[in-house]
Design a protein around this motif. Structure first.
Motif, PDB file in Angstrom:
ATOM      1  N   GLY A 155      27.446  -0.438   7.065  1.00 15.40           N
ATOM      2  CA  GLY A 155      26.988  -1.721   7.617  1.00 15.40           C
ATOM      3  C   GLY A 155      25.538  -2.004   7.246  1.00 15.40           C
ATOM      4  N   SER A 156      24.694  -0.975   7.331  1.00 20.32           N
ATOM      5  CA  SER A 156      23.273  -1.145   7.008  1.00 20.32           C
ATOM      6  C   SER A 156      23.068  -1.454   5.531  1.00 20.32           C
ATOM      7  CB  SER A 156      22.489   0.123   7.378  1.00 20.32           C
ATOM      8  OG  SER A 156      22.531   0.343   8.759  1.00 20.32           O
ATOM      9  N   ALA A 157      23.881  -0.826   4.673  1.00 18.48           N
ATOM     10  CA  ALA A 157      23.761  -1.064   3.227  1.00 18.48           C
ATOM     11  C   ALA A 157      24.130  -2.507   2.882  1.00 18.48           C
ATOM     12  CB  ALA A 157      24.657  -0.090   2.454  1.00 18.48           C
ATOM     13  N   ILE A 158      25.175  -3.018   3.538  1.00 16.56           N
ATOM     14  CA  ILE A 158      25.568  -4.419   3.310  1.00 16.56           C
ATOM     15  C   ILE A 158      24.446  -5.352   3.755  1.00 16.56           C
ATOM     16  CG2 ILE A 158      27.191  -6.242   3.990  1.00 16.56           C
ATOM     17  CD1 ILE A 158      29.311  -3.976   4.296  1.00 16.56           C
ATOM     18  N   TRP A 159      23.903  -5.086   4.948  1.00 20.74           N
ATOM     19  CA  TRP A 159      22.842  -5.917   5.520  1.00 20.74           C
ATOM     20  C   TRP A 159      21.585  -5.865   4.644  1.00 20.74           C
ATOM     21  CZ3 TRP A 159      22.339  -9.869   8.417  1.00 20.74           C
ATOM     22  CH2 TRP A 159      21.191 -10.153   9.132  1.00 20.74           C
ATOM     23  N   ALA A 160      21.197  -4.655   4.248  1.00 19.38           N
ATOM     24  CA  ALA A 160      20.001  -4.486   3.415  1.00 19.38           C
ATOM     25  C   ALA A 160      20.183  -5.174   2.063  1.00 19.38           C
ATOM     26  CB  ALA A 160      19.700  -2.995   3.224  1.00 19.38           C
ATOM     27  N   ILE A 168      17.041  -1.209  -1.663  1.00 18.66           N
ATOM     28  CA  ILE A 168      18.243  -1.225  -0.830  1.00 18.66           C
ATOM     29  C   ILE A 168      18.559   0.175  -0.301  1.00 18.66           C
ATOM     30  CG2 ILE A 168      20.748  -1.604  -0.851  1.00 18.66           C
ATOM     31  CD1 ILE A 168      20.149  -3.896  -2.904  1.00 18.66           C
ATOM     32  N   VAL A 169      18.445   1.183  -1.166  1.00 19.33           N
ATOM     33  CA  VAL A 169      18.731   2.567  -0.751  1.00 19.33           C
ATOM     34  C   VAL A 169      17.759   3.022   0.336  1.00 19.33           C
ATOM     35  CG1 VAL A 169      18.678   4.983  -1.521  1.00 19.33           C
ATOM     36  CG2 VAL A 169      19.821   3.253  -2.928  1.00 19.33           C
ATOM     37  N   VAL A 170      16.478   2.782   0.117  1.00 21.17           N
ATOM     38  CA  VAL A 170      15.459   3.209   1.084  1.00 21.17           C
ATOM     39  C   VAL A 170      15.568   2.404   2.383  1.00 21.17           C
ATOM     40  CG1 VAL A 170      12.971   3.326   1.526  1.00 21.17           C
ATOM     41  CG2 VAL A 170      13.870   4.060  -0.672  1.00 21.17           C
ATOM     42  N   GLY A 171      15.828   1.104   2.269  1.00 19.43           N
ATOM     43  CA  GLY A 171      16.013   0.273   3.459  1.00 19.43           C
ATOM     44  C   GLY A 171      17.201   0.723   4.282  1.00 19.43           C
ATOM     45  N   THR A 172      18.294   1.071   3.609  1.00 21.26           N
ATOM     46  CA  THR A 172      19.488   1.573   4.297  1.00 21.26           C
ATOM     47  C   THR A 172      19.189   2.899   4.988  1.00 21.26           C
ATOM     48  OG1 THR A 172      20.951   0.496   2.688  1.00 21.26           O
ATOM     49  CG2 THR A 172      21.898   2.294   3.984  1.00 21.26           C
ATOM     50  N   ALA A 173      18.505   3.802   4.279  1.00 18.65           N
ATOM     51  CA  ALA A 173      18.167   5.117   4.845  1.00 18.65           C
ATOM     52  C   ALA A 173      17.297   4.955   6.093  1.00 18.65           C
ATOM     53  CB  ALA A 173      17.448   5.972   3.806  1.00 18.65           C
ATOM     54  N   GLY A 174      16.307   4.079   6.030  1.00 22.10           N
ATOM     55  CA  GLY A 174      15.438   3.848   7.181  1.00 22.10           C
ATOM     56  C   GLY A 174      16.201   3.273   8.353  1.00 22.10           C
ATOM     57  N   VAL A 216      17.312  -1.674  -6.518  1.00 18.79           N
ATOM     58  CA  VAL A 216      18.296  -0.691  -6.055  1.00 18.79           C
ATOM     59  C   VAL A 216      17.637   0.302  -5.103  1.00 18.79           C
ATOM     60  CG1 VAL A 216      19.871   1.166  -6.743  1.00 18.79           C
ATOM     61  CG2 VAL A 216      19.734  -0.919  -8.116  1.00 18.79           C
ATOM     62  N   MET A 217      16.438   0.771  -5.463  1.00 24.75           N
ATOM     63  CA  MET A 217      15.718   1.704  -4.600  1.00 24.75           C
ATOM     64  C   MET A 217      15.312   1.040  -3.278  1.00 24.75           C
ATOM     65  SD  MET A 217      15.586   4.768  -5.563  1.00 24.75           S
ATOM     66  CE  MET A 217      14.295   5.347  -4.446  1.00 24.75           C
ATOM     67  N   SER A 244       0.811  -1.225   0.000  1.00 26.53           N
ATOM     68  CA  SER A 244       0.000   0.000   0.000  1.00 26.53           C
ATOM     69  C   SER A 244       0.843   1.273   0.000  1.00 26.53           C
ATOM     70  CB  SER A 244      -0.946   0.023   1.206  1.00 26.53           C
ATOM     71  OG  SER A 244      -0.211  -0.012   2.413  1.00 26.53           O
ATOM     72  N   MET A 245       2.046   1.226   0.624  1.00 25.57           N
ATOM     73  CA  MET A 245       2.857   2.440   0.755  1.00 25.57           C
ATOM     74  C   MET A 245       4.171   2.411  -0.022  1.00 25.57           C
ATOM     75  SD  MET A 245       2.303   3.310   4.803  1.00 25.57           S
ATOM     76  CE  MET A 245       2.987   4.957   4.653  1.00 25.57           C
ATOM     77  N   GLY A 246       4.529   1.263  -0.579  1.00 22.79           N
ATOM     78  CA  GLY A 246       5.744   1.167  -1.388  1.00 22.79           C
ATOM     79  C   GLY A 246       7.004   1.511  -0.617  1.00 22.79           C
ATOM     80  N   TYR A 247       7.826   2.401  -1.200  1.00 21.74           N
ATOM     81  CA  TYR A 247       9.112   2.754  -0.595  1.00 21.74           C
ATOM     82  C   TYR A 247       8.945   3.441   0.760  1.00 21.74           C
ATOM     83  CZ  TYR A 247      10.817   1.774  -5.291  1.00 21.74           C
ATOM     84  OH  TYR A 247      11.104   1.164  -6.482  1.00 21.74           O
ATOM     85  N   VAL A 248       7.895   4.245   0.904  1.00 22.06           N
ATOM     86  CA  VAL A 248       7.637   4.912   2.189  1.00 22.06           C
ATOM     87  C   VAL A 248       7.390   3.863   3.280  1.00 22.06           C
ATOM     88  CG1 VAL A 248       6.101   6.472   3.448  1.00 22.06           C
ATOM     89  CG2 VAL A 248       6.721   6.981   1.076  1.00 22.06           C
TER      90      VAL A 248
END
Length: 200
Positions: free
Chosen positions: A147-152, A54-60, A51-52, A11-15
């Motif tokens: 570290g978060s980017a690797i994990w995500a 991973i980027v959004v997951g890392t940012a969160g 790619v998005m 329902s919310m996608g990347y958000v």
């Protein structure tokens, strides 16, 4: 929980991914081992871009580290040292022990933050000693982000490759986390026993 996570992302996608990863760091019962593989599966269906994801997951994940980091900064070493000197004897903990732990984190903090982000169970808790030891915020954010980017990437990639079987990722990652936590528990017991012997 899996169905709720999937529905939120649908329902919310990347958000939705961003919010879930922030919450995962503040409320560990919401596991990234479920969020990111689910997002990777959504990307494999073509609903999201990997790619998005991973980027959004890392940012969160990085944003989610900030509340505990600032909590550590607010209380700081001095307040914890005073508390330990006053009440810590029940835990065989002294202000000197707090100072030693803080010195250790000053020396190894970057490695602890970087690699700790890859360990389920303690990844969110590392923000507290980082703040307590007054690790500079830019350095903390950089190592947390790496570290978060690797994990995500690992989790989202696994979900992408496993497709509908993305929920199996948690089955493999979960036991690894328990092994690490078990090792930490053993180390804590050894430290406690040695300290007791030194005091007697």
């Amino acid at each position: 929980m899996a169905e709720w996570v999937q529905n939120l992302m649908d329902s919310m996608g990347y958000v939705g991914i961003l919010l879930l990863m922030i919450l995962e760091n503040v409320f560990p019962p919401i596991p990234s081992e479920l969020i990111m593989p689910s997002a990777g599966f959504a990307a494999s269906r073509g609903d999201l871009n990997i790619v998005m994801v991973i980027v959004v997951g890392t940012a969160g994940s990085v944003l989610g580290t900030l509340p505990l980091y600032y909590l550590g900064r607010v209380f700081g070493e001095d307040k914890l040292v005073k508390w330990a000197d006053k009440y810590g004897k029940w835990l065989t903990l002294s202000g000197k022990d707090i100072k030693k732990a803080d010195d250790w984190f000053d020396q190894h903090g970057t490695k602890a933050v970087l690699f700790g982000r890859l360990v389920p169970g303690i990844r969110s808790l590392l923000s507290l000693p980082a703040g307590m030891s007054e690790m500079p915020l830019p350095k903390f954010l950089i190592y947390s982000a790496i570290g978060s980017a690797i994990w995500a990437s690992i989790l989202a990639g696994a979900g992408y490759l496993l497709g509908e079987n993305y929920d199996r990722v948690e089955q493999y990652v979960g036991p690894a986390g328990y092994v690490v936590l078990g090792m930490l528990a053993v180390a804590a017991v050894v430290w406690f026993v040695r300290r007791k012997k030194a005091q007697s």
